[in-house]
Design a protein around this motif. Sequence first.
Motif, mmCIF file in Angstrom:
data_model
loop_
_atom_site.group_PDB
_atom_site.id
_atom_site.type_symbol
_atom_site.label_atom_id
_atom_site.label_comp_id
_atom_site.label_asym_id
_atom_site.label_seq_id
_atom_site.Cartn_x
_atom_site.Cartn_y
_atom_site.Cartn_z
ATOM 1 N N PRO A 95 3.198 17.473 -6.199
ATOM 2 C CA PRO A 95 3.843 16.497 -5.303
ATOM 3 C C PRO A 95 3.067 15.189 -5.216
ATOM 4 N N ASP A 96 3.772 14.126 -4.845
ATOM 5 C CA ASP A 96 3.131 12.821 -4.712
ATOM 6 C C ASP A 96 2.121 12.822 -3.563
ATOM 7 N N CYS A 97 1.024 12.087 -3.779
ATOM 8 C CA CYS A 97 0.018 11.945 -2.723
ATOM 9 C C CYS A 97 0.549 11.019 -1.626
ATOM 10 N N THR A 98 0.173 11.307 -0.404
ATOM 11 C CA THR A 98 0.591 10.450 0.711
ATOM 12 C C THR A 98 -0.531 10.323 1.730
ATOM 13 N N LEU A 99 -0.511 9.192 2.413
ATOM 14 C CA LEU A 99 -1.374 8.974 3.576
ATOM 15 C C LEU A 99 -0.499 8.466 4.707
ATOM 16 N N ASP A 100 -0.961 8.621 5.915
ATOM 17 C CA ASP A 100 -0.252 8.014 7.032
ATOM 18 C C ASP A 100 -0.309 6.492 6.875
ATOM 19 N N ASP A 101 0.726 5.810 7.325
ATOM 20 C CA ASP A 101 0.792 4.358 7.150
ATOM 21 C C ASP A 101 -0.420 3.646 7.751
ATOM 22 N N GLU A 102 -0.845 4.092 8.931
ATOM 23 C CA GLU A 102 -1.999 3.457 9.583
ATOM 24 C C GLU A 102 -3.248 3.568 8.714
ATOM 25 N N ASP A 103 -3.451 4.735 8.077
ATOM 26 C CA ASP A 103 -4.638 4.942 7.247
ATOM 27 C C ASP A 103 -4.543 4.164 5.944
ATOM 28 N N THR A 104 -3.337 3.994 5.436
ATOM 29 C CA THR A 104 -3.165 3.143 4.248
ATOM 30 C C THR A 104 -3.604 1.717 4.566
ATOM 31 N N ALA A 105 -3.214 1.226 5.723
ATOM 32 C CA ALA A 105 -3.586 -0.125 6.130
ATOM 33 C C ALA A 105 -5.099 -0.249 6.335
ATOM 34 N N LEU A 106 -5.692 0.773 6.935
ATOM 35 C CA LEU A 106 -7.139 0.750 7.150
ATOM 36 C C LEU A 106 -7.894 0.798 5.823
ATOM 37 N N GLY A 107 -7.394 1.597 4.898
ATOM 38 C CA GLY A 107 -8.026 1.691 3.586
ATOM 39 C C GLY A 107 -7.988 0.364 2.847
ATOM 40 N N LYS A 108 -6.858 -0.319 2.947
ATOM 41 C CA LYS A 108 -6.739 -1.643 2.315
ATOM 42 C C LYS A 108 -7.712 -2.627 2.961
ATOM 43 N N LYS A 109 -7.838 -2.541 4.273
ATOM 44 C CA LYS A 109 -8.752 -3.430 4.989
ATOM 45 C C LYS A 109 -10.198 -3.165 4.576
ATOM 46 N N LEU A 110 -10.496 -1.923 4.265
ATOM 47 C CA LEU A 110 -11.855 -1.552 3.872
ATOM 48 C C LEU A 110 -12.139 -1.894 2.411
ATOM 49 N N GLY A 111 -11.094 -2.308 1.692
ATOM 50 C CA GLY A 111 -11.285 -2.705 0.302
ATOM 51 C C GLY A 111 -11.105 -1.581 -0.691
ATOM 52 N N LEU A 112 -10.288 -0.591 -0.350
ATOM 53 C CA LEU A 112 -10.085 0.560 -1.232
ATOM 54 C C LEU A 112 -8.816 0.448 -2.058
ATOM 55 N N GLY A 113 -8.300 -0.759 -2.234
ATOM 56 C CA GLY A 113 -7.119 -0.935 -3.065
ATOM 57 C C GLY A 113 -5.850 -1.003 -2.240
ATOM 58 N N ASP A 114 -4.758 -1.323 -2.909
ATOM 59 C CA ASP A 114 -3.476 -1.460 -2.217
ATOM 60 C C ASP A 114 -2.896 -0.123 -1.776
ATOM 61 N N GLU A 115 -3.251 0.943 -2.508
ATOM 62 C CA GLU A 115 -2.734 2.275 -2.162
ATOM 63 C C GLU A 115 -3.877 3.284 -2.122
ATOM 64 N N PRO A 116 -4.764 3.162 -1.171
ATOM 65 C CA PRO A 116 -5.906 4.085 -1.106
ATOM 66 C C PRO A 116 -5.449 5.530 -0.930
ATOM 67 N N GLY A 117 -6.084 6.397 -1.678
ATOM 68 C CA GLY A 117 -5.733 7.808 -1.578
ATOM 69 C C GLY A 117 -4.494 8.203 -2.328
ATOM 70 N N VAL A 118 -3.821 7.239 -2.973
ATOM 71 C CA VAL A 118 -2.575 7.528 -3.672
ATOM 72 C C VAL A 118 -2.770 7.331 -5.173
ATOM 73 N N VAL A 119 -2.344 8.290 -5.963
ATOM 74 C CA VAL A 119 -2.400 8.180 -7.417
ATOM 75 C C VAL A 119 -1.042 8.593 -7.973
ATOM 76 N N SER A 120 -0.662 7.966 -9.079
ATOM 77 C CA SER A 120 0.650 8.260 -9.654
ATOM 78 C C SER A 120 0.696 9.670 -10.219
ATOM 79 N N PHE A 121 -0.434 10.144 -10.683
ATOM 80 C CA PHE A 121 -0.541 11.531 -11.124
ATOM 81 C C PHE A 121 -1.982 11.959 -10.953
ATOM 82 N N TYR A 122 -2.205 13.229 -10.778
ATOM 83 C CA TYR A 122 -3.582 13.686 -10.540
ATOM 84 C C TYR A 122 -3.815 15.016 -11.243
ATOM 85 N N SER A 123 -3.649 15.021 -12.537
ATOM 86 C CA SER A 123 -3.878 16.247 -13.288
ATOM 87 C C SER A 123 -5.355 16.610 -13.249
ATOM 88 N N PRO A 124 -5.688 17.882 -13.094
ATOM 89 C CA PRO A 124 -7.101 18.285 -13.066
ATOM 90 C C PRO A 124 -7.818 17.968 -14.363
#
Length: 503
Positions: free
Chosen positions: A333-362
């Motif tokens: 399944p697609d990775c998700t974060l709560d909207d508030e945490d996405t905004a905080l991650g961006k503010k911290l400089g972790l990219g536009d979609e922190p914690g989110v990847v299009s795919f995450y194969s091991p």
Amino acid sequence: MVRRALVIASLLALPGSVADAADAKRVAILYFDNDTKDAELDLLRKGMADMLITDLSDLDGVTIVEREKLEALLAEQKLQRSKYFDPKTAVKLGRGAGATHAVTGAFNAVGSKLRVDVRLVEVATGNVVATEKVVGQKKAFFTLQQRLAVAFACRLAEQRCGTKPSGKGPSLGTVRKYAKGLDLADSGKLKEATKTLQGVVTSAPNFKPAAETYRRIMKQLYAARSSRTDQLGDVRQKLQAKVDAVARADRLGQAKGIDEATVGRWVGYRVLGTQLVLQQIDAHFRVLAQAGASADSGQEKFAKLVERYRTQVDRLATDVEKYAAKHPGSGLPDCTLDDEDTALGKKLGLGDEPGVVSFYSPVRMRRDLGSFLTTGEAPFWGTFRFSKDIKLYTVHRIDSGVRVGGAIEYRDVPRPPVERLHDRFSKAAIRQFEAALAGAAKMEDGDDRQTATIDVLDAYAKGLVALRRPVEAVARWQSILERYPKYESYDEVEAKIRAALGE
């Protein structure tokens, strides 16, 4: 100590000595041995070396090895309690510090007086090129050190000849307090060190070594305080707290029958947690750079951060593998974060979609973890990227993917100096590459299997090159050519093989 100075001076005056060398000299001043039974002199072993380093640091044509580098080298080689007066130890440390010569000395008691024996050791040969001894009252320790510094400076650089020792300096008690502050700082007790040194610089404002040490430690403290404000501010604390809260409910490795949204949220916060660790690594080297420290001085903290990152990514890859095994054919399944945490991650400089990847194969997680542990390369599957302006980073020249007239264009990419930790993490990196290959081999789709295998083998080979194992790297690249003779980048792989072979 005075004797040491005179010894060094006479040694340097000999024909064919260091002073006559055409090449620039790089001198490591080792800690002095205390062969007296006077424990009061123990702290001065390190203090004498630091005072000499300060006094001789501005000589033309001479580079004095930084004491912090020596301290890190002693810790790395576990030689803190060694006898430095031994030429063999001097050669070992001198080589490790990249020095041409090493200064060694020892305190000895002669009745009520202090005798200082000195040797100048040529690192390349191990020969003692000069010896000397000086005698004086212990209470006149600063005067002895000044005589030593003047004699040494004259022999190393003619422009300092004729200089006279400075007048009356700090008392033996003041010098001991300075040495104690130095030792506290080396132990990581910066606040205690500044308190001790504050008294020294107040009572002896012209005592240059103490002033320099006090200034350096204060810079470290303020830089660390600024960094902590940046790293552990409200934004970072909130994100870390959220990551920890989600982790308490996370059962990804055991998940069966859990809805995809929940699984995607678990993975998203796991990825966010790894990004926070990478950012800590970035901030760690920024603090060192601001404080004027070397990467060696922060190696232990760096190693702990790398281990934390390794553990988190390995656990995530393992749990994703378990989840996929329990849900065959369903995909991840697609990775998700709560909207508030996405905004905080961006503010911290972790990219536009922190914690989110299009795919995450091991497979890719393990491949990239192996690459990070060998080359310092940030993971492909996250949004975090290391800073480009930290001088302590190692600059890697990598293929830009652009060809001009058939020639490869390269670009410089700064990465954390993980090569300093290869002795700790090389086996872990190899395990990740091997696990990634095993995972790639299990892929059902033939094209996906081939692409993943080639990607892993290429990353594996680059990692082996970084580990200085070029023959093994060539074997991995050769495996690509043998297994996939029609591979579209066949020529590029051959070029990498030739480069690894030194052709």
